[in-house]
Design an enzyme around this catalytic site. Structure first.
Site, PDB file in Angstrom:
ATOM      1  N   THR A  81      11.664   5.170  -2.542  1.00  0.00           N
ATOM      2  CA  THR A  81      11.622   5.162  -4.000  1.00  0.00           C
ATOM      3  C   THR A  81      13.009   4.835  -4.524  1.00  0.00           C
ATOM      4  O   THR A  81      13.939   5.641  -4.399  1.00  0.00           O
ATOM      5  CB  THR A  81      11.172   6.522  -4.555  1.00  0.00           C
ATOM      6  N   LYS A 125       5.514   4.527  -9.372  1.00  0.00           N
ATOM      7  CA  LYS A 125       6.013   5.726  -8.678  1.00  0.00           C
ATOM      8  C   LYS A 125       6.938   6.534  -9.579  1.00  0.00           C
ATOM      9  O   LYS A 125       6.865   7.774  -9.627  1.00  0.00           O
ATOM     10  CB  LYS A 125       6.754   5.303  -7.409  1.00  0.00           C
ATOM     11  N   LYS A 153      17.246  12.060  -8.774  1.00  0.00           N
ATOM     12  CA  LYS A 153      17.436  10.613  -8.613  1.00  0.00           C
ATOM     13  C   LYS A 153      16.298   9.848  -9.288  1.00  0.00           C
ATOM     14  O   LYS A 153      16.538   8.873 -10.016  1.00  0.00           O
ATOM     15  CB  LYS A 153      17.488  10.260  -7.131  1.00  0.00           C
TER      16      LYS A 153
END
Length: 390
Positions: free
Chosen positions: A195, A270, A342
């Site tokens: 990701t 995502k 993140k």
């Protein structure tokens, strides 16, 4: 953008072959794993290496026969035998690679920044496979340890990656001579399950395709336990032919896969999904902290019971809520808090680019930054509740 499509894998037996490997992980030091050097299979005479006997090609079982019929023996597409590569064996990567070997019957050539993790995984998979156990008629494969990322790509037509950050990806892909891109060329393909931000995925795609390779981004929805049990959700985007070819492998590692269009679409989905999950978890953290402060820690049990009976009942609250109470503080990482922050950071950058205000996500990000400042970055993301406690 092409409309999303999906396949549904078989639902029986998922993860049964992985559990013996996980149980043995790190304890089977007597087993010598195979290794690959410079992309070539080493012989037993190599002074630094020993190679285990090759695993017989499997007999196709449910969900595999069509793909195998269209694939030459030893080819890396479709699941059920053949060689694939895997880069990155962290919380997610290790069980995913194990499922490729034990559920899809692959010979999986792996590389990890910490070689000991790769050696331990190879040993654990060898122990689980030695009894000839099978999943849907597929003979268990093996894990083979490579010296460099370039050696992994050289040894396999299709390589998967599960890396933690764009910085880690740059080191794995771009290091001269030994990086994965050094071995990319016609006939090679990279499936990146990490990701990252959209820019990183697009740049990786361009780097692969400019060398004649194919690229698929396939970030996953799910954390440690779904990775172990083969119930991840893959969000694919990029080369459609590659997505179709790896369907059998995605079946071995997950319960569902979506094809969402051009590179970037999987990453955007995502980030949106993870941001939704993280903000909802943060709301639970606030509820727990307020309940503790006003009615005492013992009342948190009642809070969780009440939530479980109403419209807010959900698997995440049921799993994470009990771990967040003061008496437990069970923060062993399934999804590290620093990775959650993140993803929030990437989402907020995407929102700024799209001129979409996201005040809830921004406030949640601030909370996760505060939790990282308290030294909780390596803990599970539910440890964010500690940033709200005195």
């Amino acid at each position: 953008m092409a409309p999303p499509t999906a396949f549904l894998p078989p639902t029986t037996g998922r993860g049964l072959l992985l559990r013996p490997a996980i149980a043995a992980f790190g304890r089977l030091t007597a087993v010598t794993p195979s290794r690959v050097v410079g992309g070539a299979w080493a012989t037993p005479a190599h002074p630094a290496l020993r190679v285990s006997a090759p695993t017989p090609l499997p007999t196709a079982g449910a969900g595999v026969a069509v793909r195998m019929a269209a694939t030459a023996a030893g080819d890396a597409s479709g699941g059920g035998g053949g060689t694939v590569g895997f880069l990155g064996l962290g919380i997610m990567g290790a069980p995913m690679a194990s499922n490729l070997a034990l559920t899809a019957g692959r010979r999986v050539v792996v590389w990890n920044r910490s070689p000991a993790k790769a050696e331990a995984l190879a040993a654990a998979v060898a122990a689980a496979a030695k009894d000839g156990k099978a999943h849907d008629g597929v003979t268990a494969g093996e894990v083979v340890v490579a010296e460099t990322p370039a050696a992994v790509v050289a040894a396999a037509d299709i390589t998967y990656a599960m890396l933690s950050t764009p910085e880690a990806a740059a080191a794995v892909y771009e290091t001269p001579d030994t990086g994965a891109l050094a071995a990319v060329g016609p006939g090679k393909a990279l499936v990146d399950c990490s990701t990252f931000d959209v820019a990183t995925s697009v740049a990786t795609s361009k780097a692969v395709t400019s060398r004649g390779g194919r690229f698929l981004e396939a970030p996953v929805s799910g954390s440690k336990v779904p990775a172990e049990t083969g119930t991840l959700i893959f969000l694919g985007a990029g080369d459609r032919s590659l997505y179709d070819e790896v369907a059998g492998d995605l079946d071995a590692m997950g319960k569902r896969a979506f094809y969402l269009g051009a590179v970037g679409a999987g990453t955007r989905m995502k980030l949106v999904v993870n941001t939704t999950m993280i903000t909802v978890l943060s709301a639970l953290a606030e509820a727990i902290a307020l309940t503790e402060a006003t009615d005492g820690p013992a009342a948190v049990g009642d809070l969780l019971d009440v939530l479980s009976q109403g419209a807010m009942a959900n698997p995440m609250f049921a799993l994470k809520g009990p771990k967040m109470v003061t008496a437990e503080k069970a923060y062993a990482p399934n999804f590290p808090l620093e990775h959650a922050q993140k993803d929030l950071r990437f989402t907020l950058a995407l929102a700024e680019e799209a001129t979409v205000p996201m005040p809830v996500a921004a406030a949640t990000n601030a909370l996760y930054v505060a939790a990282k400042a308290k030294g909780l970055g390596r803990d599970d993301f539910c440890a964010v509740v500690e940033a709200l406690r005195p």
